[in-house]
Design an enzyme around this catalytic site. Structure first.
Site, short mmCIF file in Angstrom:
data_model
loop_
_atom_site.label_atom_id
_atom_site.label_comp_id
_atom_site.label_asym_id
_atom_site.label_seq_id
_atom_site.Cartn_x
_atom_site.Cartn_y
_atom_site.Cartn_z
N PHE A 26 88.82 27.80 23.26
CA PHE A 26 88.78 29.26 23.10
C PHE A 26 87.32 29.68 23.17
O PHE A 26 86.58 29.52 22.19
CB PHE A 26 89.41 29.59 21.75
CG PHE A 26 89.66 31.04 21.45
CD1 PHE A 26 90.72 31.72 22.04
CD2 PHE A 26 88.90 31.72 20.51
CE1 PHE A 26 91.00 33.04 21.71
CE2 PHE A 26 89.16 33.04 20.17
CZ PHE A 26 90.22 33.71 20.77
N GLU A 37 79.58 33.92 20.80
CA GLU A 37 78.31 33.90 21.51
C GLU A 37 77.17 33.94 20.50
O GLU A 37 77.39 34.28 19.33
CB GLU A 37 78.19 35.11 22.44
CG GLU A 37 79.24 35.16 23.53
CD GLU A 37 79.11 36.38 24.42
OE1 GLU A 37 79.97 36.52 25.30
OE2 GLU A 37 78.14 37.16 24.25
N PRO A 38 75.95 33.61 20.94
CA PRO A 38 74.82 33.67 20.01
C PRO A 38 74.67 35.04 19.33
O PRO A 38 74.25 35.12 18.18
CB PRO A 38 73.61 33.36 20.90
CG PRO A 38 74.17 32.50 21.99
CD PRO A 38 75.56 33.03 22.24
N ALA A 64 77.35 37.37 19.19
CA ALA A 64 78.68 37.96 18.94
C ALA A 64 79.59 36.87 18.40
O ALA A 64 80.04 36.01 19.13
CB ALA A 64 79.26 38.56 20.21
N GLN A 78 82.53 17.98 -9.44
CA GLN A 78 82.06 18.04 -10.83
C GLN A 78 82.83 17.07 -11.73
O GLN A 78 82.22 16.35 -12.53
CB GLN A 78 82.20 19.47 -11.36
CG GLN A 78 81.47 19.74 -12.66
CD GLN A 78 79.96 19.74 -12.48
OE1 GLN A 78 79.47 19.85 -11.36
NE2 GLN A 78 79.24 19.59 -13.57
N GLU A 107 86.84 31.71 12.79
CA GLU A 107 87.96 32.65 12.97
C GLU A 107 87.80 33.88 12.08
O GLU A 107 88.76 34.42 11.55
CB GLU A 107 89.31 31.94 12.78
CG GLU A 107 89.48 30.87 13.84
CD GLU A 107 90.89 30.33 13.99
OE1 GLU A 107 91.85 31.06 13.73
OE2 GLU A 107 91.02 29.17 14.39
N GLU A 117 83.22 37.86 5.15
CA GLU A 117 82.74 39.24 5.18
C GLU A 117 83.56 40.08 6.17
O GLU A 117 83.94 41.22 5.87
CB GLU A 117 81.25 39.27 5.57
CG GLU A 117 80.32 38.75 4.49
CD GLU A 117 80.35 37.23 4.31
OE1 GLU A 117 79.93 36.74 3.26
OE2 GLU A 117 80.80 36.52 5.25
#
Length: 391
Positions: A123, A127-128, A130, A339, A366, A370
């Site tokens: 897929f 991009e760098p 986007a 831990q 994917e 954020e």
């Protein structure tokens, strides 16, 4: 409706469970050390249909729907995540573009070979400049007088790129306008002149899952390579495939969290401190309890999101809710697992150390956490505004 009955699916799930637990789990160190999936495991995955489990039966796949997919994904999450990456794009973001948006000719040319594992599909979206938001795409495709297209641009972090036979490639055909974002999808065979793949990336974790940069320099493809035969299919194809993939990734996270908890329970039951099993200490039990709460909530959320996706009730907000919760949850569970293992949890030979590194990526690909929050918040506010205008 799924093409597979609950009875038949139970057999498929049992076979996958057996394969993961008896064949793959014992070889996780080998996968990590060699940064590759052993050839015999690849062959077995093909034999039991894992390269095409989500491809419809008429194209040679098993025909599982997303409610069944997430049950398998929890099994895949239980071991090295690189195993799932090997066939994940065939079933997921790359394969689903063809299943849902390809022409009959495109499906006939590729889907059976994708489902069998003869063809590995990648897929090529990120991009760098986007990543999680395809609207920022800069790779471009220009239509020629004879109907061919010429593609130029660079992609990065492309899963399975060094192994791929087919790149499902996203490129801008015009600036965004009232008709849509102007992004089209093309089927580009890896051997096409002008396609070059860099050395595979060295990553924090997920050894054996190869990603790499891909460059398209004056790559010429025929009109028949345009997915759906329509330039405006692209962005919708990307969004639909990514939403489905987000539920799958959430389920993977639940599987990884379950493995981290199981490893922790084995450890605290037998490891002693001052002659007492550390599992008897209440603060250790609190960590274990928090892990179980997160896993239980995540599993319920994944199953709910998958059901809403299959029914068509919600294919946008619920996938993002599941992904952001489950991928953040598994990070917390993996941290607690290290831990409760104490110093040994930081050692390379311990499964929880690998899990801690592997699952960090789940919050990034994917669609980052954020981006998921923007989808959820923006979607809810837009709906609230619509509702307000109706009153």
């Amino acid at each position: 409706m799924s093409q597979v009955s609950p009875e038949d699916f139970a057999q498929i799930k049992d076979a996958v469970h057996e394969f993961i637990r008896t064949r793959v789990v014992p070889r996780e160190r080998e996968i990590a050390d060699n940064d590759a999936i052993p050839a015999d495991l690849v062959a077995t995955a093909k034999e039991i249909g894992l390269f095409g489990y989500a491809i419809p039966q008429e194209w040679g796949g098993l025909g599982l729907d997303l409610t069944q997919d997430v049950e398998l994904a929890q099994e895949f999450g239980y071991t090295a995540l690189s195993l799932r990456s090997m066939f994940g794009t065939n079933n997921g973001i790359a394969g689903q573009v063809l299943v849902n948006f390809g022409t009959d000719e495109q499906k006939a040319a590729w889907l059976e070979r994708i489902a069998s594992g003869e063809v590995v599909a990648s897929f090529a979206l990120t991009e760098p400049g986007a990543g999680s938001n395809p609207a920022g795409l800069r790779a471009k495709a220009v239509e020629q007088e004879n109907g061919d297209w010429v593609i130029d641009g660079a992609k990065c972090f492309i899963t399975n790129a060094p192994l791929a036979n087919l790149f499902v490639t996203f490129a801008r055909v015009r600036p965004a306008d009232e008709n849509g974002p102007g992004i089209a999808v093309f089927l580009v065979p890896a051997e096409t002149a002008g396609v070059s793949v860099a050395e595979h990336d060295r990553k924090m974790g997920q050894e054996g899952a190869w990603t790499a940069d891909v460059h398209f320099d004056g790559v010429r493809v025929p009109a028949s390579a345009l997915v759906g035969g329509n330039v405006d299919v692209g962005y919708k194809a990307a969004m639909t495939s990514l939403a489905r993939g987000r539920v799958h990734i959430a389920a993977l996270a639940v599987g990884s969290a379950q493995r981290a908890l199981d490893e922790s329970l084995r450890h605290v039951a037998v490891t002693t401190q001052g002659g007492t099993p550390i599992g008897d200490f209440q603060l250790v039990q609190a960590h274990i309890a928090d892990m179980q709460v997160g896993i239980s909530a995540g599993r319920a959320l994944v199953r709910d999101a998958a059901a809403k996706y299959v029914s068509g009730e919600d294919r946008r907000i619920s996938p993002s809710v599941a992904k952001v919760f489950c991928t953040e949850m598994v990070g917390q569970v993996a941290d607690k697992a290290v831990q409760v293992h104490g110093g040994s949890g930081y050692m390379r030979e311990m499964p929880v150390e690998r899990i801690y590194r592997d699952v960090r990526l789940l919050r990034l690909y994917e669609g980052t956490s954020e981006i998921q929050r923007l989808i959820i918040g923006g979607g809810l506010v837009r709906q609230a505004k619509k509702d307000a205008t109706k009153q």
